[in-house]
Scaffold this motif. Structure first.
Motif, PDB file in Angstrom:
ATOM      1  N   PHE A 189      -7.441   9.090  10.679  1.00 48.50           N
ATOM      2  CA  PHE A 189      -7.749   8.360  11.910  1.00 48.50           C
ATOM      3  C   PHE A 189      -8.896   8.988  12.705  1.00 48.50           C
ATOM      4  N   ASP A 190      -9.567   9.972  12.134  1.00 48.25           N
ATOM      5  CA  ASP A 190     -10.695  10.599  12.826  1.00 48.25           C
ATOM      6  C   ASP A 190     -11.766   9.554  13.138  1.00 48.25           C
ATOM      7  N   GLY A 191     -12.276   9.585  14.340  1.00 44.72           N
ATOM      8  CA  GLY A 191     -13.342   8.672  14.727  1.00 44.72           C
ATOM      9  C   GLY A 191     -12.869   7.382  15.351  1.00 44.72           C
ATOM     10  N   ASN A 207       7.661   1.895   6.729  1.00 43.97           N
ATOM     11  CA  ASN A 207       7.035   2.544   5.584  1.00 43.97           C
ATOM     12  C   ASN A 207       8.001   3.582   5.021  1.00 43.97           C
ATOM     13  N   ASP A 208       7.495   4.518   4.226  1.00 37.03           N
ATOM     14  CA  ASP A 208       8.333   5.555   3.619  1.00 37.03           C
ATOM     15  C   ASP A 208       7.899   6.948   4.060  1.00 37.03           C
ATOM     16  N   LEU A 209       7.410   7.063   5.276  1.00 42.91           N
ATOM     17  CA  LEU A 209       6.906   8.339   5.773  1.00 42.91           C
ATOM     18  C   LEU A 209       8.060   9.280   6.111  1.00 42.91           C
ATOM     19  N   SER A 210       8.016  10.496   5.575  1.00 46.64           N
ATOM     20  CA  SER A 210       9.030  11.500   5.903  1.00 46.64           C
ATOM     21  C   SER A 210       8.466  12.603   6.790  1.00 46.64           C
ATOM     22  N   SER A 211       7.152  12.706   6.862  1.00 49.28           N
ATOM     23  CA  SER A 211       6.510  13.675   7.747  1.00 49.28           C
ATOM     24  C   SER A 211       5.086  13.212   8.021  1.00 49.28           C
ATOM     25  N   LEU A 212       4.502  13.772   9.079  1.00 48.94           N
ATOM     26  CA  LEU A 212       3.128  13.457   9.464  1.00 48.94           C
ATOM     27  C   LEU A 212       2.369  14.760   9.672  1.00 48.94           C
ATOM     28  N   PRO A 213       1.100  14.828   9.248  1.00 49.21           N
ATOM     29  CA  PRO A 213       0.312  16.035   9.511  1.00 49.21           C
ATOM     30  C   PRO A 213       0.260  16.337  11.004  1.00 49.21           C
ATOM     31  N   GLU A 214       0.296  17.610  11.354  1.00 47.31           N
ATOM     32  CA  GLU A 214       0.363  18.015  12.756  1.00 47.31           C
ATOM     33  C   GLU A 214      -0.797  17.458  13.578  1.00 47.31           C
ATOM     34  N   ASP A 215      -1.988  17.393  13.010  1.00 53.97           N
ATOM     35  CA  ASP A 215      -3.171  16.992  13.778  1.00 53.97           C
ATOM     36  C   ASP A 215      -3.614  15.559  13.498  1.00 53.97           C
ATOM     37  N   ILE A 216      -2.750  14.749  12.922  1.00 56.42           N
ATOM     38  CA  ILE A 216      -3.174  13.420  12.486  1.00 56.42           C
ATOM     39  C   ILE A 216      -3.618  12.526  13.640  1.00 56.42           C
ATOM     40  N   PHE A 217      -3.086  12.745  14.846  1.00 60.86           N
ATOM     41  CA  PHE A 217      -3.439  11.889  15.977  1.00 60.86           C
ATOM     42  C   PHE A 217      -4.509  12.507  16.878  1.00 60.86           C
ATOM     43  N   ASP A 218      -5.036  13.665  16.496  1.00 62.75           N
ATOM     44  CA  ASP A 218      -6.115  14.273  17.271  1.00 62.75           C
ATOM     45  C   ASP A 218      -7.319  13.333  17.291  1.00 62.75           C
ATOM     46  N   GLY A 219      -7.920  13.180  18.430  1.00 63.69           N
ATOM     47  CA  GLY A 219      -9.096  12.322  18.545  1.00 63.69           C
ATOM     48  C   GLY A 219      -8.784  10.900  18.948  1.00 63.69           C
ATOM     49  N   LEU A 220      -7.504  10.512  18.913  1.00 60.78           N
ATOM     50  CA  LEU A 220      -7.132   9.152  19.331  1.00 60.78           C
ATOM     51  C   LEU A 220      -6.912   9.156  20.844  1.00 60.78           C
ATOM     52  N   SER A 221      -7.988   9.363  21.569  1.00 62.48           N
ATOM     53  CA  SER A 221      -7.900   9.555  23.019  1.00 62.48           C
ATOM     54  C   SER A 221      -7.475   8.306  23.772  1.00 62.48           C
ATOM     55  N   ALA A 222      -7.626   7.130  23.164  1.00 63.87           N
ATOM     56  CA  ALA A 222      -7.257   5.880  23.837  1.00 63.87           C
ATOM     57  C   ALA A 222      -5.886   5.366  23.416  1.00 63.87           C
ATOM     58  N   LEU A 263       0.834  -1.196   0.000  1.00 61.80           N
ATOM     59  CA  LEU A 263       0.000   0.000   0.000  1.00 61.80           C
ATOM     60  C   LEU A 263       0.874   1.252   0.000  1.00 61.80           C
ATOM     61  N   SER A 264       0.677   2.114  -0.987  1.00 61.21           N
ATOM     62  CA  SER A 264       1.439   3.363  -1.060  1.00 61.21           C
ATOM     63  C   SER A 264       0.606   4.566  -0.627  1.00 61.21           C
ATOM     64  N   SER A 265      -0.704   4.397  -0.575  1.00 60.81           N
ATOM     65  CA  SER A 265      -1.596   5.462  -0.118  1.00 60.81           C
ATOM     66  C   SER A 265      -2.890   4.833   0.373  1.00 60.81           C
ATOM     67  N   LEU A 266      -3.657   5.632   1.128  1.00 60.47           N
ATOM     68  CA  LEU A 266      -4.933   5.169   1.660  1.00 60.47           C
ATOM     69  C   LEU A 266      -5.978   6.261   1.477  1.00 60.47           C
ATOM     70  N   PRO A 267      -7.229   5.886   1.150  1.00 60.34           N
ATOM     71  CA  PRO A 267      -8.294   6.890   1.055  1.00 60.34           C
ATOM     72  C   PRO A 267      -8.523   7.566   2.404  1.00 60.34           C
ATOM     73  N   GLU A 268      -8.861   8.834   2.376  1.00 56.87           N
ATOM     74  CA  GLU A 268      -9.002   9.613   3.608  1.00 56.87           C
ATOM     75  C   GLU A 268     -10.063   9.045   4.538  1.00 56.87           C
ATOM     76  N   ASP A 269     -11.150   8.501   3.991  1.00 60.00           N
ATOM     77  CA  ASP A 269     -12.278   8.053   4.812  1.00 60.00           C
ATOM     78  C   ASP A 269     -12.327   6.539   4.989  1.00 60.00           C
ATOM     79  N   ILE A 270     -11.236   5.857   4.721  1.00 59.77           N
ATOM     80  CA  ILE A 270     -11.275   4.395   4.701  1.00 59.77           C
ATOM     81  C   ILE A 270     -11.625   3.789   6.055  1.00 59.77           C
ATOM     82  N   PHE A 271     -11.276   4.462   7.160  1.00 62.02           N
ATOM     83  CA  PHE A 271     -11.540   3.895   8.488  1.00 62.02           C
ATOM     84  C   PHE A 271     -12.773   4.502   9.157  1.00 62.02           C
TER      85      PHE A 271
END
Length: 216
Positions: free
Chosen positions: A62-64, A76-91, A30-38
């Motif tokens: 990861f919203d929701g 993987n091949d990640l060089s950066s992550l969006p600043e708010d990507i983990f927002d909402g992952l309270s657990a 997998l090289s990319s994932l749809p935004e709403d897949i989860f």
């Protein structure tokens, strides 16, 4: 679904699986994932995305996932992550990120999350490692500088220090150099700054602030 040589997934593939607790997508291509897949996977506790070819992730992917406790993104091949990507992952308790090209972690990632790599938090522009340096008078040390995000054009960082400290950004060039150059391709490659402290006549510890000014 792991070990299936999957290169892509439909956006609605997990629709209706609201009770799903574990999802294994590791060891695919997998090289990319749809935004709403989860979307809708509100009971998901463990998500394995390691050992793929992901180079970026949508900010809201990861919203929701409020029940998610374990997230594997290593290998993987990640060089950066969006600043708010983990927002909402309270657990979220465990995050694996090793064997990517990351140089810093989003500042919004809670300190309570156990991360298996030692990376500084991303700043507005620069990533300094370490963020502070202690030298004996007459001693020397070094730190590295990289950009926290990819620029749209070349960036020059000019360094300066107070009295009693000498900086050098290029040990292979005669004299003390005080600039670092970053481009759109080497922006996340740490560059070394050598620091030397002068000996003075008193026994008082001094604190010196090093300034980094960007242009470009």
């Amino acid at each position: 679904m792991n070990n299936n040589n999957l290169s892509s997934l439909p956006e609605d593939i997990f629709d209706g699986l609201s009770a799903l607790e574990k999802l294994h997508l590791h060891y695919n291509n997998l090289s990319s994932l749809p935004e709403d897949i989860f979307d809708g996977l509100s009971a998901l506790e463990r998500l394995y995305l390691d050992n793929n070819d992901l180079s970026s992730l949508p900010e809201d992917i990861f919203d929701g996932l409020s029940a998610l406790e374990t997230l594997y993104l290593d290998e993987n091949d990640l060089s950066s992550l969006p600043e708010d990507i983990f927002d909402g992952l309270s657990a979220l308790e465990t995050l694996r990120l090793n064997d990517n090209s990351l140089i810093c972690l989003p500042r919004s990632l809670p300190l309570s999350v156990t991360v298996n790599v030692e990376l500084p938090r991303c700043g507005n522009l620069l990533v300094l490692t370490p963020s502070s340096l202690t030298l004996a008078e007459g001693g020397s040390g070094s730190y590295t500088v990289a950009l926290a995000s990819q620029p749209t054009a070349a960036v020059t960082i000019t360094l300066s220090a107070g009295t009693g400290v000498t900086l050098d950004t290029d040990a292979d060039t005669d004299g003390n150099q005080n600039t670092l150059s970053f481009t759109t391709t080497n922006w996340n490659a740490p560059q070394t700054v050598d620091v030397s402290g002068e000996q003075d006549d008193d026994e008082i510890d001094d604190t010196i602030t090093l300034s980094h000014t960007a242009s470009g």
